[in-house]
Enzyme design. Structure first.
Site, mmCIF file in Angstrom:
data_model
loop_
_atom_site.group_PDB
_atom_site.id
_atom_site.type_symbol
_atom_site.label_atom_id
_atom_site.label_comp_id
_atom_site.label_asym_id
_atom_site.label_seq_id
_atom_site.Cartn_x
_atom_site.Cartn_y
_atom_site.Cartn_z
ATOM 1 N N ASP A 1 2.216 5.134 -5.276
ATOM 2 C CA ASP A 1 1.070 6.581 -5.054
ATOM 3 C C ASP A 1 2.376 7.858 -5.373
ATOM 4 O OD1 ASP A 1 0.182 8.842 -3.688
ATOM 5 O OD2 ASP A 1 -0.250 7.546 -1.691
ATOM 6 N N ASP B 1 0.647 -1.356 0.172
ATOM 7 C CA ASP B 1 -0.048 0.283 -0.376
ATOM 8 C C ASP B 1 1.206 1.233 -0.101
ATOM 9 O OD1 ASP B 1 -2.310 1.281 -0.204
ATOM 10 O OD2 ASP B 1 -2.481 0.797 2.254
#
Ligand code: G3H
Ligand code: ZN
Length: 310
Positions: free
Chosen positions: A113, A91
């Protein structure tokens, strides 16, 4: 509701297979962050209890604490032993080096990200990550993120105004076309973490369902909703109907972990044996996960969710 039995050979089923199947059924895959084995045991126990597929996630900080290879090895072993379709996500990964490390360790997917960077730079860094990661493992799923939903699955005092800016369908279309990502995470009213009022169940996060539908149409790929903790139940259902495929929950698990740990220690003030103190903690976190999994699969949430009782 997709029972595990839908997938005939769980040892061979891929994350893409599961996402495709769940999308057909109009339900979503629950993603739950873990930073230690107590949380991992709770997530696996919930998958086993509900007979639903589950996505285990760990951000850079969580992976650093757990150990990237140790987490991958434990999830692999849980999956083999239980036969459950359990997948593992790296993540919120902010560098190519950390993304490569996770893919080499065997993670099924990576959230590349770079959303804090200006849009053009986000595009170029995400595209670079997609190419590099798929060169290592062509079947790895790469998610990209646009917009600002904040950082930190923690309890916040206030919400900044920046969270009111939603991603646009045009940004989504351009980003997907330019990067080659498999999954897109947009800003649609969601934010990471919970306000105190949300932990108490007095306030809920609200999503812009119309915008989710527009972004789905423009992006044409799987969508992830980050920052799921404290979201209105009906908004979750409507968001899934509008095109959300994966929902991330973290703070709710952390709140349940802390509350139940405090209670367990209080109940047994002289206990020093971890395997006597920690089972109630695993059980409390499991209840949160099971409740969310059921909701994402079209069942009433039931008891267990943090903030479900004011
Ligand atoms: O990636 C993790 C999540 O987006 C979790 O957000 O802490 O608000 O549930 P949350
Ligand atoms: Zn997130």
């Amino acid at each position: 509701m997709t029972a595990i039995g839908t997938f005939s050979n769980t040892s061979k089923v891929t994350l893409r297979d599961v996402l495709t199947q769940l999308e057909k059924e109009g339900v979503a895959l629950g993603h739950f962050n873990v930073s230690d084995q107590v949380l991992l045991k709770a997530v696996v126990a919930a998958a086993s209890e509900t007979k639903l597929p589950v996505f285990v996630g760990a951000s850079e900080g969580e992976r650093e604490f757990f150990g990237v290879h140790q987490l991958a090895a434990l999830v692999k072993s849980q999956r083999e032993e239980s036969g459950l379709p359990i997948f593992l996500n790296a993540d919120h990964t902010h560098s190519l080096a950390k993304a490569v490390e996770a893919v080499k360790a065997g993670f099924d997917s990576v959230v590349a990200d770079f959303s804090a960077l200006p849009f053009a730079e986000n595009v170029s860094r995400t595209k670079e990550a997609v190419e590099a990661l798929k060169a290592i493992n062509p079947s790895v799923i790469v998610e990209g993120e646009i917009g600002n939903i904040g950082t930190g699955s923690e309890i916040h005092d206030t919400v900044g105004n920046e969270f009111r800016t939603l991603s646009t369908p045009e940004e989504a279309r351009q980003f997907v076309a330019a990067t080659g990502i498999d999954v897109l995470a947009p800003a649609v009213g969601n934010m990471h973490g919970m306000l105190k009022s949300m932990v108490q169940g007095k306030e809920k996060k609200r999503l812009n369902i119309e915008r989710i539908g527009e972004i789905k149409k423009a992006a044409g790929i799987f969508l992830t909703l980050h920052g799921g903790s404290g979201t209105d139940d009906a908004d979750f259902r409507n968001a899934i109907a509008a095109g959300i495929n994966i929902i991330h929950i973290n703070t709710e698990l952390r709140v349940a972990w802390r509350r139940s740990l405090e209670e367990s220690l209080k109940r047994q003030p002289n206990e020093v044996v971890p395997y006597k103190v920690l089972p109630p903690v695993i059980d409390s976190v499991k209840q949160v996960v099971s409740s969310r999994l059921r909701l994402f699969h079209g069942e009433p949430a039931g008891q267990g969710a943090v903030g479900s009782v004011a």
